[in-house]
Structures are given as C-alpha cells and as structure tokens.
Scaffold this motif. Structure first.
Motif, PDB file in Angstrom:
ATOM      1  N   GLU A   1      -3.868  -3.288  14.029  1.00 23.35           N
ATOM      2  CA  GLU A   1      -3.281  -4.318  13.173  1.00 23.35           C
ATOM      3  C   GLU A   1      -3.628  -4.074  11.707  1.00 23.35           C
ATOM      4  OE1 GLU A   1      -3.182  -9.211  12.721  1.00 23.35           O
ATOM      5  OE2 GLU A   1      -4.355  -8.253  14.306  1.00 23.35           O
ATOM      6  N   THR A   2      -4.868  -3.703  11.468  1.00 23.78           N
ATOM      7  CA  THR A   2      -5.286  -3.384  10.094  1.00 23.78           C
ATOM      8  C   THR A   2      -4.539  -2.165   9.575  1.00 23.78           C
ATOM      9  OG1 THR A   2      -7.500  -4.264  10.521  1.00 23.78           O
ATOM     10  CG2 THR A   2      -7.245  -2.804   8.627  1.00 23.78           C
ATOM     11  N   SER A   3      -4.416  -1.145  10.430  1.00 22.46           N
ATOM     12  CA  SER A   3      -3.711   0.073  10.034  1.00 22.46           C
ATOM     13  C   SER A   3      -2.250  -0.216   9.717  1.00 22.46           C
ATOM     14  CB  SER A   3      -3.817   1.113  11.153  1.00 22.46           C
ATOM     15  OG  SER A   3      -3.054   2.260  10.848  1.00 22.46           O
ATOM     16  N   ARG A   4      -1.605  -1.032  10.545  1.00 22.89           N
ATOM     17  CA  ARG A   4      -0.195  -1.369  10.304  1.00 22.89           C
ATOM     18  C   ARG A   4      -0.021  -2.095   8.976  1.00 22.89           C
ATOM     19  NH1 ARG A   4      -0.180  -2.541  15.989  1.00 22.89           N
ATOM     20  NH2 ARG A   4      -0.611  -4.739  15.558  1.00 22.89           N
ATOM     21  N   LYS A   5      -0.919  -3.045   8.712  1.00 27.32           N
ATOM     22  CA  LYS A   5      -0.803  -3.816   7.467  1.00 27.32           C
ATOM     23  C   LYS A   5      -0.948  -2.912   6.240  1.00 27.32           C
ATOM     24  CE  LYS A   5      -2.448  -8.271   9.243  1.00 27.32           C
ATOM     25  NZ  LYS A   5      -3.526  -9.282   9.203  1.00 27.32           N
ATOM     26  N   TYR A   6      -1.963  -2.051   6.272  1.00 29.36           N
ATOM     27  CA  TYR A   6      -2.196  -1.173   5.124  1.00 29.36           C
ATOM     28  C   TYR A   6      -1.060  -0.166   4.950  1.00 29.36           C
ATOM     29  CZ  TYR A   6      -6.927  -2.810   4.080  1.00 29.36           C
ATOM     30  OH  TYR A   6      -8.004  -3.575   3.696  1.00 29.36           O
TER      31      TYR A   6
ATOM     32  N   PHE B   1       2.071  -1.935   3.704  1.00 27.44           N
ATOM     33  CA  PHE B   1       1.868  -2.287   2.290  1.00 27.44           C
ATOM     34  C   PHE B   1       2.050  -1.059   1.404  1.00 27.44           C
ATOM     35  CE2 PHE B   1      -0.979  -2.648  -1.402  1.00 27.44           C
ATOM     36  CZ  PHE B   1      -0.458  -3.797  -2.002  1.00 27.44           C
ATOM     37  N   LEU B   2       1.441   0.056   1.810  1.00 26.90           N
ATOM     38  CA  LEU B   2       1.532   1.284   1.017  1.00 26.90           C
ATOM     39  C   LEU B   2       2.967   1.761   0.897  1.00 26.90           C
ATOM     40  CD1 LEU B   2       0.294   3.762  -0.395  1.00 26.90           C
ATOM     41  CD2 LEU B   2       0.014   4.787   1.876  1.00 26.90           C
ATOM     42  N   TRP B   3       3.671   1.876   2.036  1.00 28.18           N
ATOM     43  CA  TRP B   3       5.029   2.411   2.002  1.00 28.18           C
ATOM     44  C   TRP B   3       5.974   1.483   1.250  1.00 28.18           C
ATOM     45  CZ3 TRP B   3       4.307   7.113   2.577  1.00 28.18           C
ATOM     46  CH2 TRP B   3       3.587   7.673   3.632  1.00 28.18           C
ATOM     47  N   ILE B   4       5.808   0.155   1.430  1.00 26.99           N
ATOM     48  CA  ILE B   4       6.690  -0.794   0.759  1.00 26.99           C
ATOM     49  C   ILE B   4       6.461  -0.765  -0.755  1.00 26.99           C
ATOM     50  CG2 ILE B   4       7.182  -3.249   0.439  1.00 26.99           C
ATOM     51  CD1 ILE B   4       6.747  -3.608   3.447  1.00 26.99           C
TER      52      ILE B   4
END
Length: 344
Positions: free
Chosen positions: A319-324, A327-330
């Motif tokens: 979940e943490t990896s998905r959020k980061y 966020f980075l790609w967006i």
C-alpha cells in the motif's frame, strides 16, 4: 480458460485440503495414493477461481512437510466444458448464507480478475531474465528500428517492434510498485536499463556513420511530445498489463509498448551521434514521457485488476509502495503536461 492443479501433501493434511475445496467450484478432483504418508490430488477448475484457491492453499498448507503445488494450463479437455452451465452452477454455489461466507466472498472478489497472482508473477519474472538472448534481441531490434527511421519506412519500424522485448521489464516495474516487491523492481529496472543501453549504443553508432543533409519524417516526428504521444503510451501501458493479467498473448501488445519506446530511443542515439543535441533532447523527452505513462497506466491497471500481496504485513508495504509510485508518476506526468502547454 482452465487450469490443472497438482498437489502433493501429507496424508494427515488431506482433511484440511478437502475442507478448503468445499468452498470452491472445481470441475473434477482426483486423489492418488503415492506413499504411505503422501497423496496426490489432481484438480481442474476455471482460471478465475484459481487465484483465490491458490492463496488459501498457500496460507493453510504451504508449510506442511512435503507439500508441493504445480499449476498447469489446460490446452484442451474432453468432453468439452459447457461454460454457460458452469457459470450458472458457480452462481448457485456462491450464494452467501452467513457472515463467514460473506468474508470469503469479499476476499475472492479482491483477487485478480484473470491469472492467479502466482502465475502472473512467474510469467513476468520469466520475461525479465537478463541474459544474452534478451540483449541480442534488443540489439537486433535497435538495428532494424534505426534502419526504419532513417529509411522513413514504417513497415521496417513495425518489424523492429515485433522483436523488441520491452513489454516484460516495463510491466515488471509496474507490478513491483503494486506489490511493494523491491527485488522484482530491481530486476525489472536492470533489464530495462540494459536493454535501453544496448539499443542506445547501436543508435549512437548509426548516428556517427550516417549524416544526412535532411532528416527523414520518422526522425523529426519523434523530436517533440504531444497529446497523442501521451495517449498512446497510457493505452500501451494499460493494454500490456491486461495482456499479462488475463493470460492472453502479449505479442501484439508488446508491439504497442515497443512503438512507444524503441523508436524514440533510437532517434535519441542517432541524433546524439550526429551532433544534433537540441533535437536529441526532444526525442529524449518523448522517451521519458512514455516511460512515465506506461508505468502509471500499468500500476493503475494492476490495482483495478485486484492484484495484491497474500499476507497483511506485505499488504501494508504494498500500500505504501502504491501510494508513493502513483504520487511520483502523477507528479511527473503533470509536470510533463504543464511543459507541453508552455511550449505550445
């Protein structure tokens, strides 16, 4: 699509296996005695049910001594399975009668809508093996792509895309971000980096050798980023991810991924080799924007497909990896769009 599951386990664990199988609709199930203390189960079921079943078997039986599970793709079966009737039976068998059933049903709905997580992971891991064949395919693809853009020949460029092995590494990076798997991410990134490096070297050599008076259209068209390029990369990333999760052939989808990556990359190398640094920068921006879009679309598609780790502690990390990663790609995509608007 059907899957055949082979399970070897201790005899004293067979009751636990039978209890697990009661919650799943299987087409057939056979038990074969191997040794005094081991048994072999042969189970056939629909691919949609294989993911939830494998997860539960891994949770409850993976640590049993002598346990081994293999899953095989069923190419054909006789007599043929009537899918409509089977789906009707599945709906009846999945009727929810108590709170425990609701929990199990919710857990099944949260799993992948295509291949099991284990099968998906194995397929992607196989596609990002960094070996001599992978590097050779990247080199050959770069040679053909460089020839295609310099000859202004679309057919030759498409031919280069067919042999470019760029689908696996990019989908692998998206899956690693979705699952929070650093090891898979490093392996996919390394394969992508080495493949891109090999292609860039070929293109640099081509640029040093070839110095045309005027650049072909296929070169000039890849020296800037437009809305169409972003749309193509987003669609390619999503389609490539779906090709893996649904178990369909990735050959055509791989061409889409390669179209978004290999031509801009070889154009970067050719222009750098020819000393056209400004235009090379535009081509590099196109290549980077495609990497961003493909990975963003891949992560979003994996999330939509319900890909997630097995254990709750792995889920927290994922979940943490998905959020980061999202966020980075967006953020990078937003900056790219702002840059496009400013340039235009």
């Amino acid at each position: 699509m059907l899957r055949k599951i082979e399970i070897v386990l201790p005899v004293d664990e067979t009751d636990k296996l039978n209890e697990i199988l009661e919650d799943y609709k299987v087409l057939d199930r056979y038990k074969i005695s191997l040794l005094e203390d081991q048994a072999l189960y042969l189970i056939t079921l629909n691919v949609e049910n294989s993911g939830p079943l494998l997860d539960e078997l891994e949770k409850k039986l993976a640590f049993a001594e002598g346990f081994r599970l293999n899953m095989l793709e069923v190419e054909a079966t006789i007599p043929a399975v009537k899918m409509d009737e089977e789906n009707d039976k599945n709906k009846e068998d999945k009727a929810i009668t108590d709170e425990d059933s609701e929990d199990k049903q919710e857990e099944k709905n949260n799993t992948t809508k295509g291949l099991s997580r284990q099968e998906l992971y194995a397929d992607i891991s196989d596609s990002i093996n960094l070996n001599s064949n992978y590097i050779l395919m990247c080199l050959l693809s770069a040679i053909v792509a460089s020839s295609g853009v310099m000859l202004d020949n679309v057919a030759v460029i498409v031919g280069a895309m067919v042999i470019a092995p760029l689908l696996g590494p990019n989908v692998g990076m998206a899956l690693a971000s979705t699952l929070g798997d650093m090891e898979l991410g490093k392996k996919a990134f390394k394969a992508s980096l080495y493949g891109a490096g090999a292609a860039l070297i070929v293109a640099l050599i081509a640029g040093l050798i070839l110095s045309p008076d005027s650049w072909p259209h296929e070169v000039l068209s890849r020296t800037s980023v437009g809305w169409g390029d972003i749309t193509l990369a987003l669609a390619s990333g999503s389609a490539g991810t779906l090709a893996f999760t649904t178990g369909t052939s990735g050959a055509v989808i791989g061409v889409m991924i390669a179209v978004a990556l290999m031509p801009p990359l070889v154009v970067v190398g050719i222009l750098l080799g020819a000393g056209e640094f400004f235009m090379a920068g535009g081509a590099l921006m196109l290549f980077i924007s495609n990497i961003i879009c493909i990975n963003l679309a891949g992560v979003l598609t994996f999330i939509y497909q319900g890909i997630r780790p097995l254990n709750w502690w792995e889920e927290k990390k994922a979940e943490t990896s998905r959020k980061y990663s999202l966020f980075l790609w967006i953020v990078l995509l937003t900056l790219l769009i702002i840059g496009i608007q400013f340039i235009q």
